[in-house]
Design a protein around this motif. Structure first.
Motif, PDB file in Angstrom:
ATOM      1  N   UNK A 178       0.859  -1.179   0.000  1.00 39.11           N
ATOM      2  CA  UNK A 178       0.000   0.000   0.000  1.00 39.11           C
ATOM      3  C   UNK A 178       0.895   1.229   0.000  1.00 39.11           C
ATOM      4  N   UNK A 179       0.530   2.241  -0.811  1.00 39.44           N
ATOM      5  CA  UNK A 179       1.419   3.378  -1.064  1.00 39.44           C
ATOM      6  C   UNK A 179       0.796   4.710  -0.637  1.00 39.44           C
ATOM      7  N   UNK A 180       0.803   5.027   0.666  1.00 40.36           N
ATOM      8  CA  UNK A 180       0.321   6.350   1.079  1.00 40.36           C
ATOM      9  C   UNK A 180       1.277   7.438   0.615  1.00 40.36           C
ATOM     10  N   UNK A 181       0.763   8.654   0.543  1.00 40.51           N
ATOM     11  CA  UNK A 181       1.624   9.818   0.337  1.00 40.51           C
ATOM     12  C   UNK A 181       2.114  10.243   1.721  1.00 40.51           C
ATOM     13  N   UNK A 182       1.691  11.387   2.192  1.00 43.97           N
ATOM     14  CA  UNK A 182       2.104  11.837   3.528  1.00 43.97           C
ATOM     15  C   UNK A 182       0.874  12.020   4.397  1.00 43.97           C
ATOM     16  N   UNK A 183       0.960  11.556   5.639  1.00 46.67           N
ATOM     17  CA  UNK A 183      -0.098  11.725   6.631  1.00 46.67           C
ATOM     18  C   UNK A 183       0.493  12.511   7.793  1.00 46.67           C
TER      19      UNK A 183
END
Length: 281
Positions: A178-183
């Motif tokens: 899974x490839x989130x950006x920035x949180x």
């Protein structure tokens, strides 16, 4: 509740889930979501807070003995394992132009080798249950941003490990990245303190959407190999994989503009980037 990029979902009730980094921003939110849905969740974390809404055991993913004892205790509590979520991770300032030091080694040790240790300790249980592994990778695993070489390298290596794991265990265990950006979370604090914040180069996305994508990867009837967390992320993933030169030019232009605007003024680790991009000394 929605699960973007997933189709039919398995019934979460009774599914046995182990989450690393379970007391952090993403791990806690995911564990709470799955627990509410009826899953049996146990977490591992270096420093459990004690107020998580599911059981979290103390475990240092950089230590072989701690991983062995922590995973054994977790599997005993769960009575087996259907889903392993490798979420434990860290970031920090690490420009590529400088020799690797303690910060680089720390990120590789946690993000890559910690993931490897925990997964290896869980293989037997996962194979027995025909379970799945969910890797919390990062957009930076496919599209590197400047001044954070260690994080991108560790996450890209995590994906390479996932690819090898999928080839070896794929007859019995599904592996999704899974490839989130920035949180928004404390993981960015050390980079910001060093004056290397990537605000303006990376857009924060809602935590809820990341949790949706992770829960979908954990429960999809037909788990996907690669799971972006937003539609914008899906476009970036496609461009980075198929038009890397194009994405490099976009990132380089954005970096030059930020350096020229003084975004990294006073940051010693960014002095070379500022000088080479015509920024203020």
């Amino acid at each position: 509740m929605t699960f973007p990029f997933s189709a039919r979902l398995l019934d979460p009730r009774g599914r046995r889930v182990l989450i690393t980094g379970a007391s952090g921003t993403i791990g806690r939110a995911l564990g709470e979501r799955l627990t509410r849905a009826g899953a049996h969740v146990v977490g591992l974390d270096l420093r459990p807070t004690g107020d998580e809404p599911f059981t979290v055991l103390a475990c240092d993913v950089t230590d072989d003995d701690s991983v062995a004892s922590g995973t054994a205790a977790a599997l005993a509590l769960l009575g087996g394992l259907d889903v392993l979520v490798n979420n434990a991770g860290t970031g920090g300032p690490a420009p590529a132009e400088y020799a690797p030091g303690a910060e680089v080694r720390r990120q590789l040790e946690i993000n890559l080798l910690g993931t490897w240790r925990v997964t290896a300790a869980c293989v037997e249980a996962l194979v027995a249950a025909r379970g799945r592994v969910v890797m919390v990778a990062s957009r930076m695993a496919v599209m590197q941003l400047p001044l954070a070489a260690a994080y991108g390298a560790s996450k890209r290596a995590m994906v390479a490990y996932a690819d090898a794991l999928r080839l070896e265990l794929g007859t019995h265990v599904a592996v999704s990245c899974v490839y989130p950006s920035a949180v928004r979370s404390p993981i960015h604090d050390s980079t910001k303190a060093a004056g290397l914040s990537l605000e303006g180069m990376s857009v924060y996305e809602p935590l809820e959407g990341v949790v949706d994508a992770l829960a979908g990867a954990a429960l999809a009837v037909r788990p996907r190999r690669d799971v972006p967390t937003t539609r914008k992320g899906a476009v970036e993933f496609f461009l980075a994989r198929h038009l890397p030169g194009f994405t490099d030019r976009i990132v380089a232009r954005t970096l030059a503009a930020r350096a020229a605007a003084g975004a990294f003024d006073g940051a010693a680790l960014a002095a070379g980037v500022v000088a080479r991009n015509g920024g203020r000394p």
